[in-house]
Design a protein around this motif. Structure first.
Motif, short mmCIF file in Angstrom:
data_model
loop_
_atom_site.label_atom_id
_atom_site.label_comp_id
_atom_site.label_asym_id
_atom_site.label_seq_id
_atom_site.Cartn_x
_atom_site.Cartn_y
_atom_site.Cartn_z
N ALA A 1 0.77 -1.19 -0.01
CA ALA A 1 -0.03 0.01 -0.08
C ALA A 1 1.01 1.24 0.03
N LEU A 2 2.02 1.30 0.80
CA LEU A 2 2.76 2.50 1.12
C LEU A 2 3.40 2.52 -0.42
N GLN A 3 4.11 1.63 -1.00
CA GLN A 3 4.77 1.60 -2.36
C GLN A 3 3.95 2.33 -3.34
N GLU A 4 2.62 1.82 -3.33
CA GLU A 4 1.61 2.11 -4.26
C GLU A 4 1.26 3.81 -3.91
N GLU A 5 1.11 4.26 -2.78
CA GLU A 5 0.94 5.50 -2.59
C GLU A 5 2.09 6.47 -2.80
N ILE A 6 3.24 6.19 -2.67
CA ILE A 6 4.35 6.70 -2.93
C ILE A 6 4.60 6.78 -4.47
N LYS A 7 4.44 5.80 -5.18
CA LYS A 7 4.31 5.88 -6.86
C LYS A 7 3.39 6.98 -7.07
N ASP A 8 2.30 6.91 -6.63
CA ASP A 8 1.28 7.83 -7.00
C ASP A 8 1.57 9.42 -6.89
N LEU A 9 2.19 9.23 -5.56
CA LEU A 9 2.53 10.72 -5.37
C LEU A 9 3.82 11.46 -6.09
N THR A 10 4.92 10.43 -6.57
CA THR A 10 5.99 10.64 -7.29
C THR A 10 5.44 11.02 -8.59
N ALA B 1 11.20 -4.23 9.58
CA ALA B 1 10.37 -5.10 10.55
C ALA B 1 10.19 -6.45 9.70
N LEU B 2 10.15 -6.39 8.25
CA LEU B 2 10.09 -7.71 7.64
C LEU B 2 11.26 -8.48 7.54
N GLU B 3 12.33 -7.82 7.49
CA GLU B 3 13.82 -8.29 7.76
C GLU B 3 13.91 -9.00 9.02
N LYS C 1 0.62 -1.48 15.84
CA LYS C 1 1.86 -0.75 15.05
C LYS C 1 2.74 -1.98 14.87
N PRO C 2 2.45 -2.94 13.85
CA PRO C 2 3.34 -3.92 13.63
C PRO C 2 4.58 -3.72 13.20
N TRP C 3 5.02 -2.57 13.03
CA TRP C 3 6.81 -2.26 12.51
C TRP C 3 7.14 -1.53 13.76
N ALA C 4 6.71 -1.74 15.04
CA ALA C 4 7.13 -1.10 16.17
C ALA C 4 8.69 -1.58 16.34
N LYS C 5 9.46 -0.74 16.71
CA LYS C 5 10.91 -1.13 16.87
C LYS C 5 11.20 -1.21 18.54
N LEU C 6 10.52 -0.35 19.13
CA LEU C 6 10.82 -0.15 20.58
C LEU C 6 9.28 -0.78 21.43
N MET D 1 7.20 11.29 4.99
CA MET D 1 6.60 10.66 5.83
C MET D 1 6.35 9.20 5.42
N LEU D 2 5.88 8.78 4.23
CA LEU D 2 5.46 7.78 3.67
C LEU D 2 6.88 6.80 3.44
N THR D 3 7.66 7.45 3.01
CA THR D 3 9.11 6.73 2.87
C THR D 3 9.68 6.24 3.97
N SER D 4 9.47 7.12 5.16
CA SER D 4 10.28 6.63 6.23
C SER D 4 9.35 5.58 6.94
N LYS D 5 8.40 5.40 6.89
CA LYS D 5 7.42 4.48 7.46
C LYS D 5 7.61 3.17 6.70
N LEU D 6 7.75 3.29 5.37
CA LEU D 6 8.22 2.10 4.42
C LEU D 6 9.43 1.58 4.78
N GLU D 7 10.24 2.33 5.22
CA GLU D 7 11.62 1.64 5.50
C GLU D 7 11.28 0.96 7.00
N GLU D 8 10.51 1.65 7.93
CA GLU D 8 10.34 0.87 9.08
C GLU D 8 9.53 -0.54 8.87
#
Ligand SMILES: [Zn+2]
Length: 121
Positions: free
Chosen positions: A19-28, A80-82, A107-112, A69-76
């Motif tokens: 979903a994030l990749q899609e949104e980023i693509k649209d915005l870009t 998490a997947l890694e 928040k499934p991508w929570a690091k802390l 914002m979307l890019t940094s969330k995508l990184e998170e």
């Protein structure tokens, strides 16, 4: 966390990533389009209505902010997947304690964990 639970989070994270990749693509794409419009405009040599230009820049800045914002969330999400692959998913990066699933569900991508998150704020 058992295999089944990890699979559940992996699924959620993959959906989120797509979903994030899609949104980023649209915005870009809309960013590229608007910058193309900008460079092809102004042939008359007269600037557009200053009001228009101002609101245009404002909109652009907002888009970039969202893109950021979307890019940094995508990184998170990707991190998490890694972690699921390396077996360190759901472990707090600071105190190495297990992050409660009640938190991961929100928040499934929570690091802390909650406590470290609070301390770092
Ligand atoms: Zn912690």
């Amino acid at each position: 966390m058992n295999e089944k639970q990890l699979e559940k989070y992996r699924e959620i994270l993959i959906k989120e990533r797509n979903a994030l990749q899609e949104e980023i693509k649209d915005l870009t794409e809309s960013e590229i389009q608007s910058s193309l419009l900008d460079s092809s405009g102004g042939l008359s040599g007269y600037p557009d209505d200053p009001g228009d230009v101002a609101s245009d820049n404002f909109e652009k800045g907002k888009d970039l902010e969202i893109l950021d914002m979307l890019t940094s969330k995508l990184e998170e999400v990707q991190t998490a997947l890694e972690k699921i692959d390396t077996g360190t998913y759901g472990v707090c990066e600071l105190c190495s304690k297990t992050i409660p699933q009640s938190r991961l569900n929100v928040k499934p991508w929570a690091k802390l964990c909650m406590k470290c998150r609070k301390d770092s704020e």
